[in-house]
Each structure stands twice: as structure tokens, then as C-alpha cells.
Design a protein around this motif. Structure first.
Motif, PDB file in Angstrom:
ATOM      1  N   PRO A  95       0.820  -1.207   0.000  1.00 59.04           N
ATOM      2  CA  PRO A  95       0.000   0.000   0.000  1.00 59.04           C
ATOM      3  C   PRO A  95       0.855   1.259   0.000  1.00 59.04           C
ATOM      4  CG  PRO A  95      -0.732  -1.531   1.664  1.00 59.04           C
ATOM      5  CD  PRO A  95       0.555  -2.052   1.131  1.00 59.04           C
ATOM      6  N   SER A 140      -2.911   3.866   2.612  1.00 56.85           N
ATOM      7  CA  SER A 140      -3.811   4.010   1.469  1.00 56.85           C
ATOM      8  C   SER A 140      -5.262   3.647   1.768  1.00 56.85           C
ATOM      9  CB  SER A 140      -3.299   3.166   0.305  1.00 56.85           C
ATOM     10  OG  SER A 140      -3.277   1.804   0.662  1.00 56.85           O
ATOM     11  N   ARG A 141      -5.513   2.803   2.731  1.00 60.06           N
ATOM     12  CA  ARG A 141      -6.908   2.465   3.033  1.00 60.06           C
ATOM     13  C   ARG A 141      -7.550   3.598   3.827  1.00 60.06           C
ATOM     14  NH1 ARG A 141      -7.083  -2.835   5.643  1.00 60.06           N
ATOM     15  NH2 ARG A 141      -5.139  -3.150   4.611  1.00 60.06           N
ATOM     16  N   ASN A 142      -8.851   3.655   3.831  1.00 59.79           N
ATOM     17  CA  ASN A 142      -9.560   4.706   4.553  1.00 59.79           C
ATOM     18  C   ASN A 142      -9.544   4.416   6.055  1.00 59.79           C
ATOM     19  OD1 ASN A 142     -10.282   6.087   2.235  1.00 59.79           O
ATOM     20  ND2 ASN A 142     -12.119   4.849   1.946  1.00 59.79           N
ATOM     21  N   TYR A 170      -7.562   2.924  12.534  1.00 58.03           N
ATOM     22  CA  TYR A 170      -7.895   1.968  11.478  1.00 58.03           C
ATOM     23  C   TYR A 170      -8.501   0.729  12.089  1.00 58.03           C
ATOM     24  CZ  TYR A 170      -5.170   4.993   8.520  1.00 58.03           C
ATOM     25  OH  TYR A 170      -4.720   6.085   7.831  1.00 58.03           O
ATOM     26  N   GLU A 198       1.798  -2.265   6.987  1.00 53.38           N
ATOM     27  CA  GLU A 198       1.717  -1.177   6.028  1.00 53.38           C
ATOM     28  C   GLU A 198       2.351   0.112   6.542  1.00 53.38           C
ATOM     29  OE1 GLU A 198      -2.351  -0.748   4.863  1.00 53.38           O
ATOM     30  OE2 GLU A 198      -2.547  -2.845   4.339  1.00 53.38           O
TER      31      GLU A 198
END
Length: 88
Positions: free
Chosen positions: A2, A14-16, A27, A37
């Protein structure tokens, strides 16, 4: 892998995020995957469930009490790598 970016001194993957403020992000997911990550020494706070082994099986599939310490060592090693050292 990511994308990891840094803005205003904060790390963002990169993830929300599940929750986010101007001070940081939270997260929701598999913690070993999420920590993988993040760059080493990039985390100021790690919040976990209470660090104890449960005697009875839960629906989410907790580890048996006899295996808990060995299981948790994997997480502890990642916590140590991701923690920022020398903060006051």
C-alpha cells in the motif's frame, strides 16, 4: 504494498481510516496486516484489548489460554518495531 504518505507529520496509509481527526487516524482491521503497512518507528500509540488470555472460547475465535503468550509475542514484536522511540 500500500501507499504510505506523510502529511503535517502524520502517517496515512492508502486504506480509509475508521476514524480520523486532525491529530491522527484510527484503522479497523487485522492489526498485523495494518502494522505491516506502516513504516517502523511511526506510531505514537497502540491500543489493544486487555492483554489476558480467555478461558472460554468466544465467537470470534480467541486463542486458548495455554497458547496465548506465544501467540501474543508476534504482536508485541510488531508493536516494538512500529513504536516511536525517545518521545517525551
Amino acid at each position: 504494498m500500500p501507499i504510505v504518505t506523510e502529511y503535517d507529520g502524520l502517517i496515512k496509509i492508502s486504506r480509509n481510516p475508521y476514524y480520523e481527526t486532525r491529530l491522527g487516524s484510527a484503522y479497523l482491521g487485522n492489526s498485523l496486516t495494518l502494522m505491516g503497512e506502516l513504516p517502523d518507528e511511526s506510531v505514537d500509540l497502540i491500543c489493544t484489548s486487555p492483554p489476558f488470555a480467555l478461558v472460554r472460547k468466544k465467537e470470534y475465535g480467541n486463542v486458548d489460554a495455554d497458547d496465548y503468550v506465544e501467540w501474543f509475542k508476534i504482536f508485541a514484536g510488531e508493536f516494538y518495531r512500529k513504536e516511536r522511540v525517545g518521545l517525551n
